[in-house]
Enzyme design. Structure first.
Site, mmCIF file in Angstrom:
data_model
loop_
_atom_site.group_PDB
_atom_site.id
_atom_site.type_symbol
_atom_site.label_atom_id
_atom_site.label_comp_id
_atom_site.label_asym_id
_atom_site.label_seq_id
_atom_site.Cartn_x
_atom_site.Cartn_y
_atom_site.Cartn_z
ATOM 1 N N TYR A 24 0.828 -1.203 0.000
ATOM 2 C CA TYR A 24 0.000 0.000 0.000
ATOM 3 C C TYR A 24 0.865 1.257 0.000
ATOM 4 C CZ TYR A 24 -4.113 -2.882 1.102
ATOM 5 O OH TYR A 24 -5.134 -3.806 1.078
ATOM 6 N N SER B 95 -14.128 -4.363 -0.027
ATOM 7 C CA SER B 95 -15.051 -3.689 -0.938
ATOM 8 C C SER B 95 -16.503 -3.986 -0.575
ATOM 9 C CB SER B 95 -14.781 -4.079 -2.395
ATOM 10 O OG SER B 95 -15.439 -3.193 -3.284
ATOM 11 N N LEU C 234 -18.952 -2.083 -0.187
ATOM 12 C CA LEU C 234 -19.915 -1.264 -0.948
ATOM 13 C C LEU C 234 -19.720 -1.434 -2.450
ATOM 14 C CD1 LEU C 234 -19.919 2.072 1.110
ATOM 15 C CD2 LEU C 234 -21.236 -0.030 1.466
ATOM 16 N N GLY D 118 -17.155 -0.840 -4.426
ATOM 17 C CA GLY D 118 -16.580 0.335 -5.062
ATOM 18 C C GLY D 118 -17.474 1.557 -5.022
ATOM 19 N N GLY D 119 -18.435 1.591 -4.093
ATOM 20 C CA GLY D 119 -19.350 2.730 -3.980
ATOM 21 C C GLY D 119 -20.718 2.471 -4.595
ATOM 22 N N LEU E 50 -22.991 0.397 -3.834
ATOM 23 C CA LEU E 50 -24.047 0.136 -2.857
ATOM 24 C C LEU E 50 -24.179 1.263 -1.843
ATOM 25 C CD1 LEU E 50 -23.251 -3.635 -2.236
ATOM 26 C CD2 LEU E 50 -25.111 -2.700 -3.619
ATOM 27 N N GLY E 51 -23.528 2.376 -2.115
ATOM 28 C CA GLY E 51 -23.550 3.500 -1.182
ATOM 29 C C GLY E 51 -24.488 4.624 -1.586
ATOM 30 N N GLY E 52 -25.487 4.312 -2.401
ATOM 31 C CA GLY E 52 -26.421 5.347 -2.849
ATOM 32 C C GLY E 52 -25.966 6.053 -4.100
#
Length: 330
Positions: free
Chosen positions: A53, A214, A216, A218-219, A221-223
Site C-alpha cells: 500500500y 469492498s 460497498l 466500489g461505492g 451500494l452507497g447510494g
C-alpha cells in the site's frame, strides 16, 4: 462497538475493520492519524494494511504512516489488532528476484521490512495477499513457524484465496500440528456473492474469520444513483462502480435496492455493511474512510438490526449463487 472472536482464535476484534489503503495515496499523514484516532476512540481495534500500500514508487508508505501513529504512544499499539500482508514484489524501479510471492526467503525479508516500517515488534495477523502456485505450503508453514517462535507474528491469514487453497493450506497445517489460517479476506458484498459458493463454506468449516473487502462494491451500494441525481457523487465512485452499473440489468438492481432502503428510511451504505454482519463466518467488513467523518456510517451499521423480511427482500434483489456444486451443476 461490538466485538467477536476472529474465527477459531481467542483474538477479540471489532466488527468493523479499518482499512488503510487510502493512507498516503489519497489521505495525507495528518489526516490518516486523525482517522486512526477516531477509529480507536470509537472502539474499532482491528486495522488492516499491506506492505504494497502506497503503490508504485511509494510502496510501503501506508505502513510507515501507521508506524508514525504508533510512535505517538498513548497505548496505540497495544490497543490495536494489526494485520498486514505480503506477496507483491517490493522493487520500485524493477522487480527484485526472490522479493515476491510466498517463498521462505521472501516471507523472512517481508516481515522484517514491515516491522521496521510499522515501528512495532510484532504483527498480529500476517496475511498472504494472494496464492503462490509454486511454493508448497510445507515451506510456507515452516517459515511462519519461525516467525511465530521469534514472536514476530501471532497468526497467519489469507487474502483472495479460493476455497480449495484454504482447505489445502489448513489440511497441511493440521498434519503437522499447526494452527493454520485463521482468517480469509475476500471480495464479498450484496452485489458480489460468488464467495458464497466455496470460499465462505471453506472458511466456516475450517474456522476462519471472514473479512470482506469492498463491502460497498466500489461505492455502487452507497447510494450511487441518488448521488448521481443530486450531483453529489465523488471521484471514488468511478472505476468498478461505473463499470458494473453499465452491465445489463445492474442499474435496475441498484435502483430497486435504493428504493427498498429509502422505503424503510435507511441509508444504503449502512444497510450494505449491516447485511454483511448477518452472514455466516463474517468477522467484520473492511471500510476505507478518507476522512474521520466517513466512519459515522460504519459505526451506525454495527447497531442496525435488519429484520428477516428485509433480508429476504435484499435476497430477491441480489440473489446469491447458491452453494456449490448446485450453483453450477444439477
Amino acid at each position: 462497538m461490538k466485538y467477536t472472536q476472529l474465527g477459531h482464535t481467542g483474538l477479540q476484534v471489532s466488527r468493523i475493520v479499518l482499512g488503510t489503503m487510502n493512507f498516503g495515496p489519497q489521505t495525507d499523514e495528518g489526516a490518516s492519524h486523525a482517522i486512526m484516532d477516531a477509529a480507536l476512540g470509537a472502539g474499532i481495534n482491528f486495522f488492516d494494511t499491506a506492505n504494497a500500500y502506497g503503490w508504485g514508487e511509494n510502496k510501503g508508505r501506508t505502513e510507515e504512516i501507521i508506524g508514525s501513529w504508533f510512535a505517538k504512544g498513548g497505548g496505540r499499539r497495544d490497543k490495536t489488532v494489526l494485520a498486514t500482508k505480503l506477496y507483491a514484489n517490493m522493487g520500485v524501479d524493477e522487480p527484485w528476484p526472490n522479493h515476491h510471492k510466498l517463498s521462505a526467503v521472501n516471507i523472512r525479508r517481508s516481515v522484517e521490512a514491515s516491522l521496521k516500517r510499522l515501528g512495532t515488534d510484532h504483527i498480529d495477523i500476517y496475511q498472504f495477499h494472494h496464492i503462490d502456485r509454486l511454493t508448497p505450503f510445507e515451506e510456507i508453514w515452516q517459515a511462519i513457524d519461525v516467525l511465530i517462535t521469534q514472536g514476530k507474528i501471532l497468526y497467519a491469514g489469507s487474502s483472495n484465496f479460493p476455497g480449495y487453497k484454504i482447505a489445502q493450506a489448513n489440511e497441511i497445517a493440521a498434519r503437522t500440528g499447526r494452527l493454520g489460517l485463521v482468517s480469509e479476506q475476500c471480495l464479498y458484498n450484496l452485489a458480489e456473492r460468488r464467495a458464497e459458493m466455496e470460499i465462505i463454506p471453506a472458511a466456516v468449516d475450517y474456522g476462519l474469520g471472514v473479512i470482506p473487502w469492498s463491502p460497498l462494491h466500489g461505492g455502487m451500494l452507497g447510494g450511487i444513483l441518488r448521488k448521481e441525481r443530486e450531483g453529489s457523487g465523488s471521484r471514488s465512485q468511478g472505476g468498478i462502480a461505473v463499470q458494473t452499473l453499465a452491465k445489463p440489468g445492474v442499474r435496475e438492481q441498484v435502483l430497486a435496492y435504493e428504493e427498498l432502503v429509502a422505503k424503510h428510511d435507511l441509508d444504503p451504505a449502512e444497510v450494505a455493511l449491516a447485511w454483511l454482519l448477518t452472514r455466516p463466518g463474517v468477522a467484520g467488513p473492511i471500510v476505507g474512510p478518507r476522512t474521520a467523518d466517513q466512519l459515522d456510517a460504519p459505526l451506525r451499521a454495527v447497531e442496525l438490526d435488519l429484520p428477516q423480511e428485509f433480508l429476504t427482500a435484499l435476497d430477491d434483489i441480489f440473489p446469491g449463487p447458491g452453494p456449490s456444486p448446485e450453483a453450477f451443476a444439477w
